[in-house]
Scaffold this active site. Sequence first.
Site, PDB file in Angstrom:
ATOM      1  N   TYR A 139       0.847  -1.198   0.000  1.00 56.79           N
ATOM      2  CA  TYR A 139       0.000   0.000   0.000  1.00 56.79           C
ATOM      3  C   TYR A 139       0.885   1.252   0.000  1.00 56.79           C
ATOM      4  O   TYR A 139       0.514   2.304  -0.504  1.00 56.79           O
ATOM      5  CB  TYR A 139      -0.949  -0.035   1.198  1.00 56.79           C
ATOM      6  CG  TYR A 139      -2.221   0.746   0.976  1.00 56.79           C
ATOM      7  CD1 TYR A 139      -3.223   0.259   0.143  1.00 56.79           C
ATOM      8  CD2 TYR A 139      -2.433   1.961   1.604  1.00 56.79           C
ATOM      9  CE1 TYR A 139      -4.391   0.965  -0.060  1.00 56.79           C
ATOM     10  CE2 TYR A 139      -3.596   2.672   1.406  1.00 56.79           C
ATOM     11  CZ  TYR A 139      -4.570   2.164   0.579  1.00 56.79           C
ATOM     12  OH  TYR A 139      -5.717   2.887   0.384  1.00 56.79           O
ATOM     13  N   LYS A 180      -3.211   8.427   3.091  1.00 53.84           N
ATOM     14  CA  LYS A 180      -4.399   8.267   3.945  1.00 53.84           C
ATOM     15  C   LYS A 180      -4.151   8.863   5.334  1.00 53.84           C
ATOM     16  O   LYS A 180      -5.065   9.413   5.950  1.00 53.84           O
ATOM     17  CB  LYS A 180      -4.802   6.794   4.051  1.00 53.84           C
ATOM     18  CG  LYS A 180      -5.347   6.205   2.751  1.00 53.84           C
ATOM     19  CD  LYS A 180      -6.540   6.972   2.222  1.00 53.84           C
ATOM     20  CE  LYS A 180      -7.265   6.249   1.101  1.00 53.84           C
ATOM     21  NZ  LYS A 180      -8.259   7.122   0.425  1.00 53.84           N
TER      22      LYS A 180
HETATM   23  P1  NAP Z   1     -13.230   3.772  -7.407  1.00 57.85           P
HETATM   24  O1  NAP Z   1     -14.572   3.286  -7.723  1.00 57.85           O
HETATM   25  O2  NAP Z   1     -12.153   3.504  -8.406  1.00 57.85           O
HETATM   26  O3  NAP Z   1     -13.310   5.325  -7.062  1.00 57.85           O
HETATM   27  C1  NAP Z   1     -12.164   6.149  -7.013  1.00 57.85           C
HETATM   28  C2  NAP Z   1     -12.501   7.382  -7.800  1.00 57.85           C
HETATM   29  O4  NAP Z   1     -11.455   8.372  -7.671  1.00 57.85           O
HETATM   30  C3  NAP Z   1     -12.643   7.096  -9.303  1.00 57.85           C
HETATM   31  O5  NAP Z   1     -13.871   7.602  -9.746  1.00 57.85           O
HETATM   32  C4  NAP Z   1     -11.478   7.867  -9.891  1.00 57.85           C
HETATM   33  O6  NAP Z   1     -11.665   8.312 -11.210  1.00 57.85           O
HETATM   34  C5  NAP Z   1     -11.425   9.029  -8.913  1.00 57.85           C
HETATM   35  N1  NAP Z   1     -10.237   9.859  -9.127  1.00 57.85           N
HETATM   36  C6  NAP Z   1      -8.933   9.493  -9.145  1.00 57.85           C
HETATM   37  N2  NAP Z   1      -8.157  10.553  -9.422  1.00 57.85           N
HETATM   38  C7  NAP Z   1      -9.001  11.626  -9.568  1.00 57.85           C
HETATM   39  C8  NAP Z   1      -8.820  13.000  -9.867  1.00 57.85           C
HETATM   40  N3  NAP Z   1      -7.604  13.529 -10.075  1.00 57.85           N
HETATM   41  N4  NAP Z   1      -9.912  13.793  -9.961  1.00 57.85           N
HETATM   42  C9  NAP Z   1     -11.154  13.295  -9.774  1.00 57.85           C
HETATM   43  N5  NAP Z   1     -11.397  12.001  -9.480  1.00 57.85           N
HETATM   44  C10 NAP Z   1     -10.330  11.174  -9.388  1.00 57.85           C
HETATM   45  O7  NAP Z   1     -12.685   3.110  -6.045  1.00 57.85           O
HETATM   46  P2  NAP Z   1     -13.212   3.178  -4.537  1.00 57.85           P
HETATM   47  O8  NAP Z   1     -12.603   1.998  -3.876  1.00 57.85           O
HETATM   48  O9  NAP Z   1     -14.675   3.367  -4.499  1.00 57.85           O
HETATM   49  O10 NAP Z   1     -12.476   4.474  -3.988  1.00 57.85           O
HETATM   50  C11 NAP Z   1     -13.141   5.546  -3.340  1.00 57.85           C
HETATM   51  C12 NAP Z   1     -12.394   5.932  -2.085  1.00 57.85           C
HETATM   52  O11 NAP Z   1     -12.482   4.873  -1.141  1.00 57.85           O
HETATM   53  C13 NAP Z   1     -10.894   6.181  -2.289  1.00 57.85           C
HETATM   54  O12 NAP Z   1     -10.478   7.271  -1.491  1.00 57.85           O
HETATM   55  C14 NAP Z   1     -10.286   4.890  -1.763  1.00 57.85           C
HETATM   56  O13 NAP Z   1      -8.942   5.044  -1.364  1.00 57.85           O
HETATM   57  C15 NAP Z   1     -11.208   4.643  -0.594  1.00 57.85           C
HETATM   58  N6  NAP Z   1     -11.155   3.303   0.009  1.00 57.85           N
HETATM   59  C16 NAP Z   1     -11.320   2.201  -0.762  1.00 57.85           C
HETATM   60  C17 NAP Z   1     -11.252   0.941  -0.174  1.00 57.85           C
HETATM   61  C18 NAP Z   1     -11.384  -0.308  -1.008  1.00 57.85           C
HETATM   62  O14 NAP Z   1     -10.975  -1.381  -0.565  1.00 57.85           O
HETATM   63  N7  NAP Z   1     -11.940  -0.214  -2.206  1.00 57.85           N
HETATM   64  C19 NAP Z   1     -11.029   0.810   1.200  1.00 57.85           C
HETATM   65  C20 NAP Z   1     -10.884   1.955   1.964  1.00 57.85           C
HETATM   66  C21 NAP Z   1     -10.948   3.194   1.361  1.00 57.85           C
HETATM   67  P3  NAP Z   1     -10.902   7.477 -12.382  1.00 57.85           P
HETATM   68  O15 NAP Z   1     -11.532   6.144 -12.422  1.00 57.85           O
HETATM   69  O16 NAP Z   1     -11.119   8.319 -13.580  1.00 57.85           O
HETATM   70  O17 NAP Z   1      -9.453   7.411 -11.982  1.00 57.85           O
END
Ligand code: NAP
Length: 264
Positions: A158, A165
């Site tokens: 990570y 984070k």
């Molecule tokens: P996700 O569906 O891929 O969502 C992440 C989003 O961030 C995507 O829509 C992505 O767009 C967007 N993004 C990245 N760079 C960007 C930028 N410069 N401007 C605007 N948007 C941008 O994945 P997710 O897991 O739901 O992630 C959402 C949040 O949850 C993140 O902060 C992630 O770290 C957090 N989180 C996830 C998990 C897990 O296991 N999935 C666990 C804990 C926390 P693009 O697709 O165009 O890049």
Amino acid sequence: MSVTIDLSGKTALVMGVANARSLGWAIAEQLLQAGCRVGFSYQGERLKGELEKLTKDWPNTWIQQADATSEEDMDALFARVKDEFSELHLLVHSIGFAPRTAMDGRFIDTTADDWNTALNVSAYTLVAAARRAEPLMPDGGSIISLTYHASQQVVPRYNVMGVAKAALEAATRYLAADLGEREIRVNTISAGPMRTIAARSIPHFGKLYNKGAMNAAFGRNATSEEVGKLALFLLSDLSSGITGQTIYVDAGLSIMTVKETAED
Ligand code: NAP
């Protein structure tokens, strides 16, 4: 006892929905079901069609392209929020990114460029969004983001995202202090591993996911619906006394060291 959360008359901006598996969408579904009007921002044109499909049955929605690291896009996005809603009540930041090169090897080899990208996209954009939201929240509001336990303990691969984070969680506290007197609350949700597009870019995520399910107190991983429900609580008046906090929804994974199994 049943509690119904009614957000009719409320407005929200949700940043970071890539598809139906996105945590941002799990949160948006709860908001929409509660009657909230919701604007969405997406990073690139590639995601426009997906978001159009997801929102087509929800008349109280609009979408706009905005790269959260672009000052110009962010200014245009919040100008749109003002035009559409005049007042904003709720802000959801669901954005994270680190270059694959920063997650493939050892943390010690993180380059300055990869560090800056990860912290800029994953942590600074919360500050940039909150600063623009503040004048649109004259009657208070609630801001949330998504974090992960690798901010507190080492999760292999990570790497710099753990640092990003940690920055996001610290920024949550500083923003909460700045905005507290205006009753704008700022909290972050620490979610357990979930199968999303962002997660797929983490090397060996499948192993992390399966081990998470084995080690969690519940013997399973938390679900995106459970993330959505916690978000709804944090975005509603039920959580009116809570700000600056990192709140876990991980099926009891982060509290465990080693779990006993039937063979022990
Ligand atoms: P996700 O569906 O891929 O969502 C992440 C989003 O961030 C995507 O829509 C992505 O767009 C967007 N993004 C990245 N760079 C960007 C930028 N410069 N401007 C605007 N948007 C941008 O994945 P997710 O897991 O739901 O992630 C959402 C949040 O949850 C993140 O902060 C992630 O770290 C957090 N989180 C996830 C998990 C897990 O296991 N999935 C666990 C804990 C926390 P693009 O697709 O165009 O890049």
